[in-house]
Every structure is written in C-alpha cells, then in structure tokens.
Enzyme design. Structure first.
Site, PDB file in Angstrom:
ATOM      1  CE  LYS A 199      -3.446  -2.204   3.038  1.00 53.82           C
ATOM      2  NZ  LYS A 199      -4.027  -2.152   4.380  1.00 53.82           N
ATOM      3  N   GLY A 200       2.124   1.105   0.377  1.00 60.06           N
ATOM      4  CA  GLY A 200       2.987   2.243   0.675  1.00 60.06           C
ATOM      5  C   GLY A 200       3.189   3.232  -0.453  1.00 60.06           C
ATOM      6  CD  GLU A 248       8.463  -0.649  -2.674  1.00 60.21           C
ATOM      7  OE1 GLU A 248       7.307  -0.234  -2.478  1.00 60.21           O
ATOM      8  OE2 GLU A 248       8.823  -1.807  -2.399  1.00 60.21           O
ATOM      9  CG  ASP A 249       6.901   2.100   0.408  1.00 60.76           C
ATOM     10  OD1 ASP A 249       7.703   1.278  -0.096  1.00 60.76           O
ATOM     11  OD2 ASP A 249       6.145   1.799   1.348  1.00 60.76           O
ATOM     12  CG  ASP A 294      15.207  -1.427   4.693  1.00 58.66           C
ATOM     13  OD1 ASP A 294      16.356  -1.018   4.869  1.00 58.66           O
ATOM     14  OD2 ASP A 294      14.540  -1.947   5.617  1.00 58.66           O
ATOM     15  CE  LYS A 309      14.480   3.088   5.960  1.00 58.63           C
ATOM     16  NZ  LYS A 309      13.990   2.211   7.040  1.00 58.63           N
ATOM     17  CG  PHE A 346      10.360   2.513  11.044  1.00 66.79           C
ATOM     18  CD1 PHE A 346      10.465   1.322  10.330  1.00 66.79           C
ATOM     19  CD2 PHE A 346       9.101   3.058  11.263  1.00 66.79           C
ATOM     20  CE1 PHE A 346       9.334   0.684   9.848  1.00 66.79           C
ATOM     21  CE2 PHE A 346       7.960   2.423  10.781  1.00 66.79           C
ATOM     22  CZ  PHE A 346       8.075   1.237  10.073  1.00 66.79           C
ATOM     23  CB  VAL A 347      10.653   7.256   7.305  1.00 68.23           C
ATOM     24  CG1 VAL A 347      12.002   7.870   7.641  1.00 68.23           C
ATOM     25  CG2 VAL A 347      10.787   6.283   6.146  1.00 68.23           C
ATOM     26  CG  ASP A 394       2.329   0.797   7.373  1.00 69.05           C
ATOM     27  OD1 ASP A 394       3.259   0.607   6.571  1.00 69.05           O
ATOM     28  OD2 ASP A 394       1.824  -0.111   8.056  1.00 69.05           O
ATOM     29  NE  ARG A 405      -0.862   1.884   4.854  1.00 74.59           N
ATOM     30  CZ  ARG A 405       0.195   1.120   4.577  1.00 74.59           C
ATOM     31  NH1 ARG A 405       1.203   1.620   3.899  1.00 74.59           N
ATOM     32  NH2 ARG A 405       0.242  -0.136   4.964  1.00 74.59           N
TER      33      ARG A 405
END
Ligand code: 5GP
Ligand code: MG
Length: 174
Positions: free
Chosen positions: A41-42, A97-98, A101, A129, A150-151, A157, A163
């Site tokens: 969902k990001g 993509e959000d 990582d 990242k 962590f964002v 979320d 979100r």
C-alpha cells in the site's frame, strides 16, 4: 508508550522532487505510453502524485508483495495481489515503490515482472535506504536517499497508521 514524529522530508520538498522525477520521465518516455506498477500500500500516495505530473499516456496497475527475510540473504516474497501478465507484457513498465531498504522485495518483484516480457522495465522509488542493502539493487529514479531510520508518512505506515501524512517523518517511540 508515547509516540512523536519529526519531519524528515517536508511536503514542499516531496512536491518539488516528484515534479522533477515526472519531468525526467516525460522526457525519457516521450512518444511512448507508460504503465505505473504501484506496490501497495505504501507507494499509493507517491504513485498518484507522480501520475498527476506525467504528460505521456499513463496506465495504473497494482501489486502487493510481502517479503520474508528467512535465513537466506535474498529471502523470498509472496504475492498478495498480482498483476495480469497482459497488463505488463509489451508495455513500458515503471515499478513504483515507497522505499528500498534491504532490496529483497524489489529484487524479487522486478525478476517476476521481467519474466512477463515488458517492452522496458524500470524502478522508481520515493526513498532509498542505500546503506541497508542485503542484495544489490539500484532504483532508476530515486526521490531521496535517507539513512537507516524508520520513517512514516506519504504512504508509509507503522501498523497501518500515519500513511495519510503529507510529509515523511521519523517515528520516535518512548
Ligand atoms: P526491502 O525488501 O527493500 O527490505 O523492504 C521494502 C519494504 O519494507 C518497503 O516497501 C516498506 O514496506 C518496508 N519498509 C522498509 N523501511 C521502512 C521504513 O522506514 N518505514 C516503513 N513504514 N516501511 C519500511
Ligand atoms: Mg513497500
């Protein structure tokens, strides 16, 4: 336990960068149409914002993948929602993509989509990242490179919350 969020990337910074990336895509895909493959969902907020500034014919598709680290360094993924092969076959696909990582999720997702013979395939991520990779993976369009924190916000979320923030912030839990 109390939570607070400090702004890492402001709404204005996001809007400016999204317009820059859209301009680059408009130039590189001139005369073609593009299929934005949004990873739920990001990436929903980023995909919508980006799409508003695209001048090339734009199609939207969605996938949802879950990654499991397991013991292997490359882990594995399961598809909670998949895209129809004909929606990407022969198309100029950009996976949106959000955040990248470890790189595990997109490494597998890209391989899966590449196997369906798109005309071209690129990856666009809001956040990178870069120092956190466990598999080698590079985004083609990167909004912002950030550190190992962590964002939340602008689609990202924690337990499905935050979100809807218009900015990206760092979550502090005390
Ligand atoms: P990767 O497979 O690259 O390690 O993980 C990518 C996914 O992990 C992202 O799509 C996102 O769902 C989640 N993730 C990684 N870092 C963060 C973060 O800082 N905040 C949030 N909310 N999700 C993250
Ligand atoms: Mg994601």
């Amino acid at each position: 336990m109390s939570e607070s969020i400090s702004v890492l990337i402001s709404e204005e910074q996001i809007q400016k960068r999204v317009k820059e990336i859209a301009a680059q895509i408009n130039e590189e895909y001139a005369g073609k149409s593009v299929t934005l493959l949004c990873t739920l969902k990001g990436a929903v907020y980023f995909t919508c914002e980006l799409s508003k500034h695209l001048k090339v014919p734009t199609f939207l598709e969605f996938i949802q993948a879950s990654s499991y680290s397991g013991t292997e360094s490359t882990g594995t993924i399961t598809m909670k929602l998949d895209v129809k092969p004909e929606a990407v076959c022969g198309k100029h696909v950009i996976i949106v993509e959000d955040v990248i990582d470890t790189g595990v999720t997109l490494y597998h997702v890209k391989k899966l989509i590449a196997g369906r013979n798109p005309a071209s395939l690129k990856v666009c991520t809001l956040l990178d990242k870069h120092d956190c990779r466990r598999v080698a993976f590079e985004g083609d369009y990167v909004g912002f490179t950030i550190g190992d924190e962590f964002v939340v916000g602008f689609g990202l979320d924690v337990d499905q919350r935050y979100r809807n923030l218009a900015y990206v912030g760092v979550l502090h839990q005390e």
